[in-house]
Enzyme design. Structure first.
Site, PDB file in Angstrom:
ATOM      1  N   GLY A  47       0.861  -1.181   0.000  1.00  0.00           N
ATOM      2  CA  GLY A  47       0.000   0.000   0.000  1.00  0.00           C
ATOM      3  C   GLY A  47       0.890   1.221   0.000  1.00  0.00           C
ATOM      4  O   GLY A  47       1.846   1.279  -0.763  1.00  0.00           O
ATOM      5  N   GLU A  48       0.621   2.139   0.875  1.00  0.00           N
ATOM      6  CA  GLU A  48       1.439   3.347   0.972  1.00  0.00           C
ATOM      7  C   GLU A  48       1.968   3.438   2.408  1.00  0.00           C
ATOM      8  O   GLU A  48       1.200   3.672   3.345  1.00  0.00           O
ATOM      9  CB  GLU A  48       0.573   4.556   0.602  1.00  0.00           C
ATOM     10  CG  GLU A  48       1.352   5.751   0.134  1.00  0.00           C
ATOM     11  CD  GLU A  48       2.340   5.454  -0.979  1.00  0.00           C
ATOM     12  OE1 GLU A  48       1.983   4.798  -1.964  1.00  0.00           O
ATOM     13  OE2 GLU A  48       3.503   5.883  -0.850  1.00  0.00           O
ATOM     14  N   SER A  49       3.270   3.233   2.548  1.00  0.00           N
ATOM     15  CA  SER A  49       3.856   3.155   3.896  1.00  0.00           C
ATOM     16  C   SER A  49       3.639   4.435   4.698  1.00  0.00           C
ATOM     17  O   SER A  49       3.425   4.386   5.915  1.00  0.00           O
ATOM     18  CB  SER A  49       5.348   2.840   3.800  1.00  0.00           C
ATOM     19  OG  SER A  49       6.026   3.829   3.051  1.00  0.00           O
ATOM     20  N   CYS A  79       6.202  -5.267   0.551  1.00  0.00           N
ATOM     21  CA  CYS A  79       6.304  -3.953  -0.101  1.00  0.00           C
ATOM     22  C   CYS A  79       6.220  -2.812   0.923  1.00  0.00           C
ATOM     23  O   CYS A  79       7.164  -2.606   1.679  1.00  0.00           O
ATOM     24  CB  CYS A  79       5.250  -3.858  -1.193  1.00  0.00           C
ATOM     25  SG  CYS A  79       5.680  -2.658  -2.463  1.00  0.00           S
ATOM     26  N   ARG A 106      12.784   3.473  -0.927  1.00  0.00           N
ATOM     27  CA  ARG A 106      11.400   3.494  -1.412  1.00  0.00           C
ATOM     28  C   ARG A 106      11.366   3.766  -2.914  1.00  0.00           C
ATOM     29  O   ARG A 106      12.236   4.460  -3.441  1.00  0.00           O
ATOM     30  CB  ARG A 106      10.597   4.597  -0.714  1.00  0.00           C
ATOM     31  CG  ARG A 106      10.351   4.355   0.755  1.00  0.00           C
ATOM     32  CD  ARG A 106       9.482   5.467   1.318  1.00  0.00           C
ATOM     33  NE  ARG A 106       8.178   5.495   0.675  1.00  0.00           N
ATOM     34  CZ  ARG A 106       7.397   6.573   0.639  1.00  0.00           C
ATOM     35  NH1 ARG A 106       7.782   7.692   1.208  1.00  0.00           N
ATOM     36  NH2 ARG A 106       6.224   6.510   0.040  1.00  0.00           N
ATOM     37  N   ILE A 133       5.439  -3.588  -7.528  1.00  0.00           N
ATOM     38  CA  ILE A 133       4.580  -2.428  -7.784  1.00  0.00           C
ATOM     39  C   ILE A 133       5.128  -1.237  -6.992  1.00  0.00           C
ATOM     40  O   ILE A 133       5.052  -1.224  -5.769  1.00  0.00           O
ATOM     41  CB  ILE A 133       3.118  -2.708  -7.354  1.00  0.00           C
ATOM     42  CG1 ILE A 133       2.574  -3.958  -8.049  1.00  0.00           C
ATOM     43  CG2 ILE A 133       2.240  -1.489  -7.662  1.00  0.00           C
ATOM     44  CD1 ILE A 133       1.226  -4.440  -7.525  1.00  0.00           C
ATOM     45  N   HIS A 169       5.077  -8.696  -4.210  1.00  0.00           N
ATOM     46  CA  HIS A 169       3.740  -9.015  -3.681  1.00  0.00           C
ATOM     47  C   HIS A 169       3.405 -10.494  -3.873  1.00  0.00           C
ATOM     48  O   HIS A 169       2.712 -10.838  -4.839  1.00  0.00           O
ATOM     49  CB  HIS A 169       2.689  -8.173  -4.411  1.00  0.00           C
ATOM     50  CG  HIS A 169       2.706  -6.736  -4.042  1.00  0.00           C
ATOM     51  ND1 HIS A 169       1.903  -6.209  -3.053  1.00  0.00           N
ATOM     52  CD2 HIS A 169       3.451  -5.711  -4.507  1.00  0.00           C
ATOM     53  CE1 HIS A 169       2.135  -4.906  -2.940  1.00  0.00           C
ATOM     54  NE2 HIS A 169       3.071  -4.579  -3.805  1.00  0.00           N
ATOM     55  N   GLU A 171       1.248 -12.151  -2.488  1.00  0.00           N
ATOM     56  CA  GLU A 171      -0.215 -12.349  -2.383  1.00  0.00           C
ATOM     57  C   GLU A 171      -0.897 -12.148  -3.736  1.00  0.00           C
ATOM     58  O   GLU A 171      -2.054 -12.514  -3.904  1.00  0.00           O
ATOM     59  CB  GLU A 171      -0.809 -11.404  -1.319  1.00  0.00           C
ATOM     60  CG  GLU A 171      -0.986  -9.956  -1.718  1.00  0.00           C
ATOM     61  CD  GLU A 171       0.289  -9.123  -1.686  1.00  0.00           C
ATOM     62  OE1 GLU A 171       1.396  -9.697  -1.536  1.00  0.00           O
ATOM     63  OE2 GLU A 171       0.185  -7.890  -1.841  1.00  0.00           O
TER      64      GLU A 171
HETATM   65  N1  GLN Z   1       5.708   2.875  -2.880  1.00  0.00           N
HETATM   66  C1  GLN Z   1       5.003   2.432  -1.708  1.00  0.00           C
HETATM   67  C2  GLN Z   1       5.590   3.045  -0.440  1.00  0.00           C
HETATM   68  O1  GLN Z   1       6.572   3.676  -0.492  1.00  0.00           O
HETATM   69  C3  GLN Z   1       5.020   0.918  -1.609  1.00  0.00           C
HETATM   70  C4  GLN Z   1       4.281   0.319  -2.788  1.00  0.00           C
HETATM   71  C5  GLN Z   1       3.548  -0.946  -2.498  1.00  0.00           C
HETATM   72  O2  GLN Z   1       3.333  -1.336  -1.355  1.00  0.00           O
HETATM   73  N2  GLN Z   1       3.088  -1.581  -3.553  1.00  0.00           N
HETATM   74  O3  GLN Z   1       5.021   2.885   0.599  1.00  0.00           O
END
Ligand code: GLN
Length: 187
Positions: A47-49, A79, A106, A133, A169, A171
């Site tokens: 997701g987005e950390s 990720c 990142r 991703i 990923h 999953e």
């Molecule tokens: N780019 C996202 C981050 O920095 C990570 C991307 C992902 O979890 N697919 O959090």
């Protein structure tokens, strides 16, 4: 076996499906009271950390989860989850759980290579379909971190004590072997 999946943001449903296919019961962690139950392992999804890190603090879930990981609760991080675990982030001032002694970068593959597929070797598993991703990679890892996979000389999967983490990923791969590795750590 009961596995908790952090469900404040990101790709958590795919983890639940894969764990359930392996015969696990899953519970979603959306708010602090979800942490009152017991579970055998925890998943930190992609997701987005930055968003996940912020929500964990705002929802008052951060300290509890960090403490459990430090006390040996098995964790699978993918990720953004890997970024949450990393003790150091090369291109971000933020730190999150910081329980895994690695330095991550990142969005390490840049814009053009934002998303790609790679069939790469994972130690003990063989060739594995890896979906990247906007992924990070691990620039450096402490000596006692076990490197499980590398792509183009960059570390993309590691194991350290109770922590299993991947830049890709698993999953989304339709291949349950990486999750099975985690479930075995929980057993
Ligand atoms: N780019 C996202 C981050 O920095 C990570 C991307 C992902 O979890 N697919 O959090």
């Amino acid at each position: 076996m009961k596995i908790a999946v952090l469900a404040v943001q990101g790709a958590f449903i795919e983890h639940e499906k894969m764990l359930e296919a392996l015969g696990c019961e899953t519970v979603e962690l959306r708010q602090k009271k979800d942490l009152e139950q017991s579970f055998d392992g925890i998943v930190l999804p992609g997701g987005e950390s930055t968003v996940q890190g912020k929500l964990l603090k705002e929802l008052n879930m951060y300290d509890d989860i960090k403490e459990r990981i430090e006390h040996g609760l098995p964790v699978l991080a993918t990720c953004a989850g890997l970024i949450l675990l990393a003790s150091d982030i090369a291109n971000d001032d933020r730190r999150h759980f910081a329980t895994l002694p690695v330095r991550v970068k990142r969005n390490a593959y840049g814009r053009q290579l934002g998303s790609f597929h790679h069939d790469g070797e994972i130690k003990g598993l063989g060739v594995f379909p890896m979906e990247f991703i906007r992924a990070p990679y691990i620039e450096d890892a402490a000596e006692d971190v076990e490197v499980l996979a590398e792509v183009d000389n960059h570390i993309v999967a590691v194991r350290y004590k109770n922590q299993l983490a991947a830049a890709f990923h698993p999953e989304l791969s339709g291949d349950a072997r990486f999750h099975k590795l985690f479930v075995d750590m929980c057993g």
